[in-house]
Design a protein around this motif. Structure first.
Motif, PDB file in Angstrom:
ATOM      1  N   LEU A   1     -45.462  -0.474  28.425  1.00  0.00           N
ATOM      2  CA  LEU A   1     -44.618   0.712  28.274  1.00  0.00           C
ATOM      3  C   LEU A   1     -43.339   0.340  27.531  1.00  0.00           C
ATOM      4  O   LEU A   1     -42.966  -0.837  27.482  1.00  0.00           O
ATOM      5  N   PRO A   2     -42.644   1.325  26.948  1.00  0.00           N
ATOM      6  CA  PRO A   2     -41.366   1.017  26.289  1.00  0.00           C
ATOM      7  C   PRO A   2     -40.373   0.474  27.312  1.00  0.00           C
ATOM      8  O   PRO A   2     -40.184   1.055  28.373  1.00  0.00           O
ATOM      9  N   LYS A   3     -39.756  -0.648  27.010  1.00  0.00           N
ATOM     10  CA  LYS A   3     -38.858  -1.272  27.983  1.00  0.00           C
ATOM     11  C   LYS A   3     -37.501  -0.576  28.007  1.00  0.00           C
ATOM     12  O   LYS A   3     -37.071   0.035  27.026  1.00  0.00           O
ATOM     13  N   SER A   4     -36.826  -0.688  29.136  1.00  0.00           N
ATOM     14  CA  SER A   4     -35.451  -0.204  29.238  1.00  0.00           C
ATOM     15  C   SER A   4     -34.497  -1.334  28.862  1.00  0.00           C
ATOM     16  O   SER A   4     -34.904  -2.488  28.706  1.00  0.00           O
ATOM     17  N   ALA A   5     -33.207  -1.007  28.746  1.00  0.00           N
ATOM     18  CA  ALA A   5     -32.200  -2.011  28.382  1.00  0.00           C
ATOM     19  C   ALA A   5     -32.049  -3.076  29.472  1.00  0.00           C
ATOM     20  O   ALA A   5     -31.527  -4.162  29.220  1.00  0.00           O
TER      21      ALA A   5
ATOM     22  N   SER B   1     -41.443  -3.471  24.163  1.00  0.00           N
ATOM     23  CA  SER B   1     -42.260  -2.978  25.273  1.00  0.00           C
ATOM     24  C   SER B   1     -42.314  -4.034  26.369  1.00  0.00           C
ATOM     25  O   SER B   1     -42.026  -5.201  26.143  1.00  0.00           O
ATOM     26  N   VAL B   2     -42.686  -3.591  27.573  1.00  0.00           N
ATOM     27  CA  VAL B   2     -42.794  -4.503  28.708  1.00  0.00           C
ATOM     28  C   VAL B   2     -44.112  -4.228  29.432  1.00  0.00           C
ATOM     29  O   VAL B   2     -44.544  -3.078  29.533  1.00  0.00           O
ATOM     30  N   ALA B   3     -44.748  -5.287  29.895  1.00  0.00           N
ATOM     31  CA  ALA B   3     -46.005  -5.150  30.638  1.00  0.00           C
ATOM     32  C   ALA B   3     -45.693  -5.091  32.125  1.00  0.00           C
ATOM     33  O   ALA B   3     -44.974  -5.939  32.659  1.00  0.00           O
TER      34      ALA B   3
END
Length: 273
Positions: free
Chosen positions: A25-29, A41-43
């Protein structure tokens, strides 16, 4: 830890979490790029194992970690495998016993329009389609060659991975021809003085003429093959196999995940007979 959660990701989470499913998904800061390999992105995964859940809660709710093995080596399925690879480089191993499924989680990229499988696993394409509709498979999974231009969003997408130290070759085709070709290759390499091994199944293991024949499980139960695959690959190192010849498996349901790992372990060395 994510910038947004698409509706389809919520559907998958409701259906398959906790369990062997990783969503990209798109990662947050909040998540540094050092954690994501420079990607935006982050898994994210929510494991079903109760010991893993306790560890995550004790750590504050999120844990970022690599797999517990040397890069490129077969994944660990027991605490002994972890100790074998990492030894004194780590301070402690929490031993929850041997793993159940044996293969890593299915990875699905939810950061683009159509959900895309980046690594097949226990949760198959068919299972995902049941709840999502259209699901596609990344071309890197279907490829029989290493593509140096692929940007790896998941472990093992672009290089030799899960690999024993010896040279592994997969032989595919009709059963009788596969057995004949593997026996021919074994005789050839043994006459040259090499240590040779065969990765067979319960149905065929007695038909190979080789010093070292190991059954990875039964074709009647793909789960047994998935559970035993990495242990067999590590055993190839323990017996000092210089050349390893393996049967192939049908690329349907869980077989797709098994063949994905085997092709990486063999660095795409495949003989079709």
């Amino acid at each position: 830890i994510v910038a947004e959660v698409p509706e389809k990701a919520k559907i998958l989470a409701e259906k398959y979490w906790p369990g062997p499913l990783t969503m990209i998904l798109p990662k947050s800061a909040l998540v540094p790029k050092e954690t994501t390999g420079g990607l935006d992105s982050v898994a994210v995964r929510f494991p079903s194992d109760p010991i893993a859940q306790e560890l995550i809660l004790a750590a504050g709710g999120y844990v970022a970690a690599p797999s517990a093995n040397t890069s490129g080596r077969p994944s660990p399925t027991t605490a002994g495998h972890v100790a074998e690879d990492l030894g004194e480089a780590i301070d402690m191993i929490i031993d929850g016993g041997a793993v159940g499924i044996g293969l890593e989680s299915t990875i699905v990229d939810m950061s683009t329009g159509v959900p895309t499988i980046l690594r097949p696993g226990y949760i198959t394409k068919e299972m995902l389609e049941e709840v999502l509709g259209q699901v596609q498979v990344d071309p890197a999974i279907l490829s029989r060659t290493i593509n140096p231009n692929i940007v790896a969003k998941a472990p093992g997408m672009k290089y030799r991975h899960y690999a024993p130290k010896g040279q592994m070759t997969i032989v595919e085709g009709k059963t009788e021809k596969v057995i004949g070709e593997i026996n021919r290759l074994c005789r050839e390499k043994m006459l040259e003085g090499h240590s040779v091994a065969v990765i067979a199944t319960e149905e065929t293991e007695t038909r190979y003429q080789c010093d070292n024949v190991r059954s990875v499980g039964s074709r009647r139960t793909e789960g047994s093959i998935a559970a035993g695959l990495y242990d067999i690959l590590r055993e190839m190192d323990h017996i000092g196999a210089e050349y390893i010849f393996a049967e192939s498996f049908e690329q349907d349901t869980l077989g797709k995940a098994i063949m994905n790992r085997m092709l990486k372990a063999a660095a795409y060395h495949v003989i079709n007979v």
